[in-house]
Design an enzyme around this catalytic site. Sequence first.
Site, PDB file in Angstrom:
ATOM      1  N   CYS A 361      29.112  26.452  -5.414  1.00  0.00           N
ATOM      2  CA  CYS A 361      28.068  27.477  -5.318  1.00  0.00           C
ATOM      3  C   CYS A 361      26.910  27.225  -6.261  1.00  0.00           C
ATOM      4  O   CYS A 361      26.695  27.971  -7.220  1.00  0.00           O
ATOM      5  CB  CYS A 361      28.682  28.848  -5.546  1.00  0.00           C
ATOM      6  SG  CYS A 361      29.628  29.327  -4.110  1.00  0.00           S
ATOM      7  N   GLU A 362      26.186  26.185  -5.991  1.00  0.00           N
ATOM      8  CA  GLU A 362      24.952  25.816  -6.695  1.00  0.00           C
ATOM      9  C   GLU A 362      24.076  25.156  -5.657  1.00  0.00           C
ATOM     10  O   GLU A 362      24.533  24.232  -4.973  1.00  0.00           O
ATOM     11  CB  GLU A 362      25.231  24.744  -7.763  1.00  0.00           C
ATOM     12  CG  GLU A 362      25.942  25.215  -9.002  1.00  0.00           C
ATOM     13  CD  GLU A 362      25.027  25.933  -9.972  1.00  0.00           C
ATOM     14  OE1 GLU A 362      23.827  25.607  -9.996  1.00  0.00           O
ATOM     15  OE2 GLU A 362      25.520  26.819 -10.669  1.00  0.00           O
TER      16      GLU A 362
END
Length: 439
Positions: A361-362
């Site tokens: 989640c980046e």
Amino acid sequence: MHFYGTQGINENGHLTIGAVDTTELAETYGTPLFVYDTALIRKRARGFIDTFKQLGVTAQVAYASKAFACVAVYQLVAEEDLSLDVVSGGELYTALKSGFPAERIHFHGNNKSVLELELAFDSKIGCIVVDNFYEIGLLKDISEAKQQPMNILLRVTPGVEAHTHDFITTGQADSKFGFDLNNGQADEAFAQVNGHEYLQLLGLHCHIGSQIFETDGFSLAAGKVMQKMGAWKEAHNFECTVLNLGGGFGIRYTEEDKPLEPHEYVAEMIKTVQEEARALKLAMPEIWIEPGRSLVGDAGTSLYTIGSQKTVPGVREYIAVDGGMSDNIRPALYDAKYEAVIANKANDDKKSTYTVAGKLCESGDKLIIDAPLQQVSPGDILAMFCTGAYGYSMASNYNRVPRPAVVFAEAGVHQLVIKRESYEDIVVNDLPLTLKKGE
Ligand SMILES: *Cc1c(COP(=O)(O)O)cnc(C)c1O
């Protein structure tokens, strides 16, 4: 397509490593998976060792194991007669567990703890590379308390910083590591350890950078360090017996990278050292080097399974894999570039262009921007090359993603050397909440 080491394509059009079908490895062990071509690690190791032998120079080639550390790789490099650099108690412990000969272990680091140093003494390792004045104090205390000798090198910063294609010289190196060679710190460190009852100073160490393709930086640094050795001979009649020139030898990640062969780096360094030794009337010191990336980098390949796909019309086509920055932080951290192939379609033309995204989640979790690849479908296996150094060793559990498994492959045989983490492994150190509200 560029093949590394024993890589090839078999009759099914599948990428092979060590004569093992990578799609079978993905099926057997799951993905993400690191696959190491151990024959290539051995070849790289011999490349360095044989060069010193041919030139008749006494040497130690120490594997800088922060590049990839585990019991099996330590055993492999021990078989190839390498020495070993460790930079933490954890690496030292792993090395001892692997049965690595303690006398060939060198301990680095800019903030070694008392416990780490005591472990080094108790296991009688070959050498501690001393980084700073605080450490000199600790080493004196420990060696005197234990009444035990220890070989040391002093790490110096010669004011030479090498990068891939160039180097810069600085009057004073702005580095967290080592004693500055030019501002009196190195001389002060010498004065503090010279003649100590237990600390046996062998010589000097410097490490000037990473992923270096030119020899000039190494030669310049070697010359500066030799001159310091000459000055100490002149002033104190002290002769260093070891010169450690560090690591940093570059490798080919993409077609833009054109590294030299080990013998080219080594030959050039030795030439400088021999010339300086002659000019300064010093005996030729033993040369130690510390390759990390260049021993294991191109021997490692990451296998991923391709899942989702997203088109941003007119901009970019994304494919997502089942790993990412949790098993390879280098693209996000250093903007590192890689090449890849679809392992189960390795003979097909690379007609498409995809940006390979990870699953973390980046939004910066992208492994390759605009990679030329075969036409992909979900379930295909992506093989990303040259991930053997600073991939697994920098892996994390970000997003509580389990770290991948690692496999060695050679001559048609494969072996699991690091198990894939399970969800249970991920919670093994977690403890339930016992605090009561309001207490
Ligand atoms: C990191 C490091 C190495 C290895 O560097 P590579 O670029 O992987 O060859 C060697 N010596 C020291 C002191 C290091 O910090």
